[in-house]
Design a protein around this motif. Structure first.
Motif, PDB file in Angstrom:
ATOM      1  N   ALA A   1     -75.791-132.135  26.159  1.00  0.00           N
ATOM      2  CA  ALA A   1     -74.459-132.652  25.721  1.00  0.00           C
ATOM      3  C   ALA A   1     -73.045-131.681  26.140  1.00  0.00           C
ATOM      4  O   ALA A   1     -72.221-132.041  26.466  1.00  0.00           O
ATOM      5  CB  ALA A   1     -74.396-132.629  24.047  1.00  0.00           C
ATOM      6  N   VAL A   2     -73.703-130.336  26.294  1.00  0.00           N
ATOM      7  CA  VAL A   2     -72.926-129.368  26.720  1.00  0.00           C
ATOM      8  C   VAL A   2     -72.364-129.636  28.242  1.00  0.00           C
ATOM      9  O   VAL A   2     -71.089-129.592  28.633  1.00  0.00           O
ATOM     10  CB  VAL A   2     -73.639-127.959  26.926  1.00  0.00           C
ATOM     11  CG1 VAL A   2     -72.649-127.134  27.359  1.00  0.00           C
ATOM     12  CG2 VAL A   2     -73.506-127.402  25.527  1.00  0.00           C
ATOM     13  N   PHE A   3     -73.516-130.180  28.986  1.00  0.00           N
ATOM     14  CA  PHE A   3     -73.133-130.708  30.431  1.00  0.00           C
ATOM     15  C   PHE A   3     -72.188-131.784  30.314  1.00  0.00           C
ATOM     16  O   PHE A   3     -71.197-131.500  31.122  1.00  0.00           O
ATOM     17  CB  PHE A   3     -74.559-130.961  31.198  1.00  0.00           C
ATOM     18  CG  PHE A   3     -74.428-131.400  32.453  1.00  0.00           C
ATOM     19  CD1 PHE A   3     -74.174-130.619  33.444  1.00  0.00           C
ATOM     20  CD2 PHE A   3     -74.535-132.701  32.582  1.00  0.00           C
ATOM     21  CE1 PHE A   3     -73.776-131.064  34.823  1.00  0.00           C
ATOM     22  CE2 PHE A   3     -74.430-133.337  34.146  1.00  0.00           C
ATOM     23  CZ  PHE A   3     -74.152-132.438  34.981  1.00  0.00           C
ATOM     24  N   LEU A   4     -72.492-132.802  29.605  1.00  0.00           N
ATOM     25  CA  LEU A   4     -71.621-133.956  29.674  1.00  0.00           C
ATOM     26  C   LEU A   4     -70.236-133.421  29.302  1.00  0.00           C
ATOM     27  O   LEU A   4     -69.282-134.162  29.847  1.00  0.00           O
ATOM     28  CB  LEU A   4     -72.216-134.780  28.519  1.00  0.00           C
ATOM     29  CG  LEU A   4     -71.485-136.223  28.558  1.00  0.00           C
ATOM     30  CD1 LEU A   4     -71.801-136.799  29.776  1.00  0.00           C
ATOM     31  CD2 LEU A   4     -71.994-137.039  27.394  1.00  0.00           C
ATOM     32  N   LEU A   5     -70.056-132.637  28.221  1.00  0.00           N
ATOM     33  CA  LEU A   5     -68.766-132.020  27.877  1.00  0.00           C
ATOM     34  C   LEU A   5     -68.293-131.427  29.052  1.00  0.00           C
ATOM     35  O   LEU A   5     -66.926-131.488  29.209  1.00  0.00           O
ATOM     36  CB  LEU A   5     -68.813-131.319  26.884  1.00  0.00           C
ATOM     37  CG  LEU A   5     -67.488-130.863  25.820  1.00  0.00           C
ATOM     38  CD1 LEU A   5     -66.826-132.138  25.575  1.00  0.00           C
ATOM     39  CD2 LEU A   5     -67.874-130.169  24.691  1.00  0.00           C
TER      40      LEU A   5
END
Lengths: 105, 203
Positions: free
Chosen positions: B130-134
């Motif tokens: 999720a961090v990467f996506l954000l």
């Protein structure tokens, strides 16, 4: 300039006027939520802040990194003179509408 | 256990049983000290001194039956000593093996503890995907602001709801933010694509 900003941008400017120090994305969003009673979307707050900064109504700078934020820095915001002027104009317009409301009822 | 080893052990035991009666006879012949030597010899490897002392003690016995008995006894002692030595070697090997598996168990326990500590530390961090996506949706140069705000909120949620719910909250949060920032991200990709096309055309 006053015509360019929308109601949500006015809310952000008003929040920055009320909190001149240490205002950043999260606190601005929380204040809007407290005052307006509705929770603005996170993305909307950040994009509006970016837009206002691009127009020169607010300015920003990086704060110190903190452990709570995973070593990342805060982006702190401050309202500029032009932003204050725009917010006051908006406020005056709202006050005019507000004064007109009893006459309508 | 190997077949030969088992049969050898059985033979030794059978011989021992036969020797029981002869042992009683020997106890009668020997002095108590010498007999004690013999008994001790059964418990450990038989040394040359013990043999010597037995032979010396019995030297005055000239009867051929008695000499035969003593010789037989010495044979028993030798067989038993070699058996004992063999068992000792085997026990040593088992001990070495046990020590090896102990070390393995310690190593695995340490690894498990490390993995547990790592999992605990990971729970404090938001889900990496999720961090990467954000990070993909954030305008370059603004990662610290958005990811930092999200992480501080994640920690707050973790304290309030627990790690499992907080992780789910974070994923939903990312989707909400990403949906708001999608137009900007798409525009950035399109502009980049256009610029790359122009650059390629220029080349």
């Amino acid at each position: 300039v006053a015509r360019d900003i929308g109601p949500f941008e006015f809310e952000i400017l008003a929040t920055l006027l009320a909190q001149p120090r240490d205002a950043y994305g999260l606190t601005i969003r929380d204040r809007i939520k407290e005052r307006g009673g509705r929770e603005p979307s996170v993305g909307a707050v950040y994009t509006a802040l970016e837009r206002l900064e691009r127009r020169g109504l607010i300015s920003s700078w990086w704060g110190e990194p903190t452990e709570e934020r995973g070593g990342r820095r805060k982006r702190l915001y401050k309202i500029e003179a032009s932003g204050e002027l725009a917010a006051r104009r908006w406020g005056a317009r709202l006050a005019g509408f507000n004064a007109a409301v009893p006459a309508w009822s | 256990m190997a077949r030969g080893t088992r049969s050898r052990a059985a033979r030794t035991l059978r011989d021992n049983r036969i020797a029981e009666k002869e042992r009683e006879q020997l106890a009668r012949i020997m002095s108590p000290q010498v007999y004690q030597h013999v008994v001790e010899a059964f418990r450990g490897p038989v040394s040359a001194e013990v043999f010597g002392s037995i032979v010396q003690a019995l030297a005055h016995k000239t009867s051929p039956e008695e000499i035969q008995l003593v010789n037989k006894w010495l044979g028993f002692l030798e067989a038993e000593a070699s058996e004992i030595a063999r068992f000792r070697r085997r026990v040593d090997a088992w001990k070495r093996r046990a020590a090896f598996w102990d070390r393995q168990a310690d190593h695995l326990e340490r690894r498990a503890a490390e993995a547990q500590a790592k999992a605990k530390a990971c729970a404090k961090l938001p889900p990496s995907g999720a961090v990467f996506l954000l990070a993909c949706f954030v305008r370059p140069g603004r990662e610290d602001e958005l990811l930092g705000d999200a992480e501080s909120q994640y920690r707050h949620m973790m304290a309030r709801l627990g790690p499992r719910q907080a992780r789910w909250w974070y994923r939903i949060y990312v989707l909400r933010v990403a949906s708001a920032m999608l137009p900007g991200a798409v525009a950035r990709v399109l502009i980049l694509h256009k610029l790359l096309g122009l650059w390629n055309a220029h080349r």
